[in-house]
Write a protein that holds these residues in place. Sequence first.
Motif, short mmCIF file in Angstrom:
data_model
loop_
_atom_site.label_atom_id
_atom_site.label_comp_id
_atom_site.label_asym_id
_atom_site.label_seq_id
_atom_site.Cartn_x
_atom_site.Cartn_y
_atom_site.Cartn_z
N ASP A 101 19.54 -58.25 44.18
CA ASP A 101 18.18 -58.58 44.61
C ASP A 101 18.13 -58.94 46.09
OD1 ASP A 101 19.60 -60.98 43.47
OD2 ASP A 101 17.88 -62.00 44.37
N ARG A 102 19.29 -59.23 46.69
CA ARG A 102 19.28 -59.55 48.12
C ARG A 102 18.77 -58.36 48.94
NH1 ARG A 102 24.54 -57.82 47.32
NH2 ARG A 102 25.56 -56.72 49.05
N HIS A 103 19.03 -57.15 48.49
CA HIS A 103 18.56 -55.99 49.25
C HIS A 103 17.03 -55.97 49.30
CE1 HIS A 103 22.59 -54.51 49.49
NE2 HIS A 103 22.69 -54.26 48.20
N TRP A 104 16.40 -56.18 48.13
CA TRP A 104 14.93 -56.20 48.12
C TRP A 104 14.40 -57.39 48.90
CZ3 TRP A 104 11.05 -59.51 46.79
CH2 TRP A 104 9.76 -58.97 46.78
N ARG A 105 15.02 -58.56 48.72
CA ARG A 105 14.58 -59.75 49.44
C ARG A 105 14.71 -59.54 50.96
NH1 ARG A 105 17.94 -63.40 48.94
NH2 ARG A 105 19.46 -62.70 47.38
N ASN A 106 15.83 -58.96 51.37
CA ASN A 106 16.02 -58.70 52.80
C ASN A 106 14.99 -57.71 53.33
OD1 ASN A 106 18.24 -60.42 52.90
ND2 ASN A 106 19.71 -58.78 52.51
N ALA A 107 14.76 -56.65 52.57
CA ALA A 107 13.80 -55.64 53.00
C ALA A 107 12.39 -56.21 53.05
CB ALA A 107 13.83 -54.44 52.05
N ARG A 108 12.03 -56.94 52.01
CA ARG A 108 10.66 -57.47 51.95
C ARG A 108 10.40 -58.47 53.06
NH1 ARG A 108 6.34 -55.31 51.05
NH2 ARG A 108 6.55 -55.77 53.27
N VAL A 109 11.38 -59.30 53.39
CA VAL A 109 11.20 -60.31 54.43
C VAL A 109 11.25 -59.70 55.82
CG1 VAL A 109 12.26 -62.34 55.51
CG2 VAL A 109 11.97 -62.25 53.02
N HIS A 110 12.27 -58.88 56.08
CA HIS A 110 12.40 -58.39 57.45
C HIS A 110 11.30 -57.44 57.84
CE1 HIS A 110 14.03 -56.22 60.96
NE2 HIS A 110 14.36 -57.46 61.29
N THR A 111 10.80 -56.64 56.91
CA THR A 111 9.74 -55.70 57.25
C THR A 111 8.40 -56.39 57.49
OG1 THR A 111 9.32 -55.28 54.90
CG2 THR A 111 10.81 -53.76 56.05
N LEU A 112 8.34 -57.71 57.29
CA LEU A 112 7.14 -58.48 57.63
C LEU A 112 7.10 -58.86 59.10
CD1 LEU A 112 7.02 -60.90 54.55
CD2 LEU A 112 5.68 -58.83 54.90
N HIS A 113 8.12 -58.47 59.84
CA HIS A 113 8.21 -58.85 61.26
C HIS A 113 6.92 -58.55 62.00
CE1 HIS A 113 9.33 -58.32 65.52
NE2 HIS A 113 10.24 -59.23 65.27
N ASP A 114 6.34 -57.38 61.78
CA ASP A 114 5.01 -57.05 62.27
C ASP A 114 4.46 -55.98 61.34
OD1 ASP A 114 5.54 -54.32 64.10
OD2 ASP A 114 7.20 -55.74 64.07
N PRO A 115 3.13 -55.95 61.11
CA PRO A 115 2.57 -55.10 60.06
C PRO A 115 2.68 -53.62 60.37
CG PRO A 115 0.83 -56.19 61.30
CD PRO A 115 2.12 -56.78 61.76
N VAL A 116 3.36 -52.90 59.48
CA VAL A 116 3.58 -51.47 59.70
C VAL A 116 2.27 -50.69 59.58
CG1 VAL A 116 4.09 -50.76 57.32
CG2 VAL A 116 5.25 -49.65 59.24
N ARG A 117 1.26 -51.27 58.92
CA ARG A 117 -0.03 -50.58 58.84
C ARG A 117 -0.61 -50.32 60.23
NH1 ARG A 117 -0.47 -55.76 57.04
NH2 ARG A 117 -1.89 -57.18 58.13
#
Length: 404
Positions: A366-382
């Motif tokens: 689950d660390r992979h999903w947690r890492n992806a979910r948190v780091h990709t919040l750095h700035d909104p990709v939308r």
Amino acid sequence: MSESAVYPINPPAAHRIADDAEALRVAAQVAAVLQEHAAERDRHREVPAEIVDLYSNSGLWGITVPKEYGGAQVSCAVLAQVIAIISAADPSLGQIPQNHYCLLEDIRLQGTPAQQAHFFELVLQGHRFANALSETGGKNVQDIQTTIRRYGDGYVINGRKGYCTGSLYAHWLAVLALDEEQKGQLAFVERGTRGLVIVDDWDSIGQRTTSSGTVLAEDLQVAPFNLFPTYRSYESPTLAGPFAQLTTAAIDAGIARAALRDTVEFVRQFARPWIDAGVDKASEDPLTIIQIGALEIRLEAAEALLERAGWALDAARPAPDEDNVALASLAVAKAKVLTTEIAIEASNKLFELGGTRSTLKKHNFDRHWRNARVHTLHDPVRWKYHVVGNWLLNGVKPPRHDWS
């Protein structure tokens, strides 16, 4: 006066990397070490000092130093690849020098020759820089309340910073503050300076060992030599923004690669095929094979756009202007869309394809999903979609700031 968090900070002794090829070789060697206990470091939220020292003393933290100051001055494309390689091993450790590289870019863009010689030499010796840039209480990410004012022959800073990635492990902190004219000044402050307080309070579900906590400046005194007019980086076209975004996208690419790597290994060894597949192994299940193939294709597409974005920065660097900086920002925006989406998708698909047993705590997948979910919040990709679409439809160049 508040007390700083304690972490063993040892004298640096860094190797000096000579060129792009050596940087990639060293990155692979370091990644092999970092990957070995990455799951345990995440589980316990602890990074031994010898691991951080091994990483920075490898020379990888100095690879962007210009050649005239003794550095390898690797291409942006290679830097992105190095960050992705390390992040595929341990994305928290892949992230801790991300702002370090951006701070070196600040020094390159706004430092005097004397400042560049001094701080670049520190980096080549193995000193680690961390950021104290963002704040958590404002109406948006550009709402900065930390102040810098003249004090005797120097300056004094007061304020509270958040998301200070790598602060616990750093030899130096770079503190962003606004002067009397509300212009951003970047002050480099050595760890242990009176008034500089590092709080180890990062409590996110992902990227758990980045030490992205709080830094306090309490009547923090700074010498004029340690001050950089960072606001100038956005008064005219520079690559400061797309450079920062490139390093961020590279971390997400690494997270995706790590998730896919563990998915393939788990499916081969432990997953069970579905009963309707009529096969003996999950790796022979045709629907699983299709999903794995799709993930690999999308990840390679993201990595290709990441590399192309690096090339765009490399092409613009000799003479940045409105047009080529805009093209670099657009190239990075496209890469960031795909690296964000594949990081989240691959880390989610791991469980779908691995089955229930892949969710057992002992694997810590689950660390992979947690890492992806948190780091990709750095700035909104939308907003990356908006940047690209606005350029194509209306010819509007991307905005100039740290997130574009």
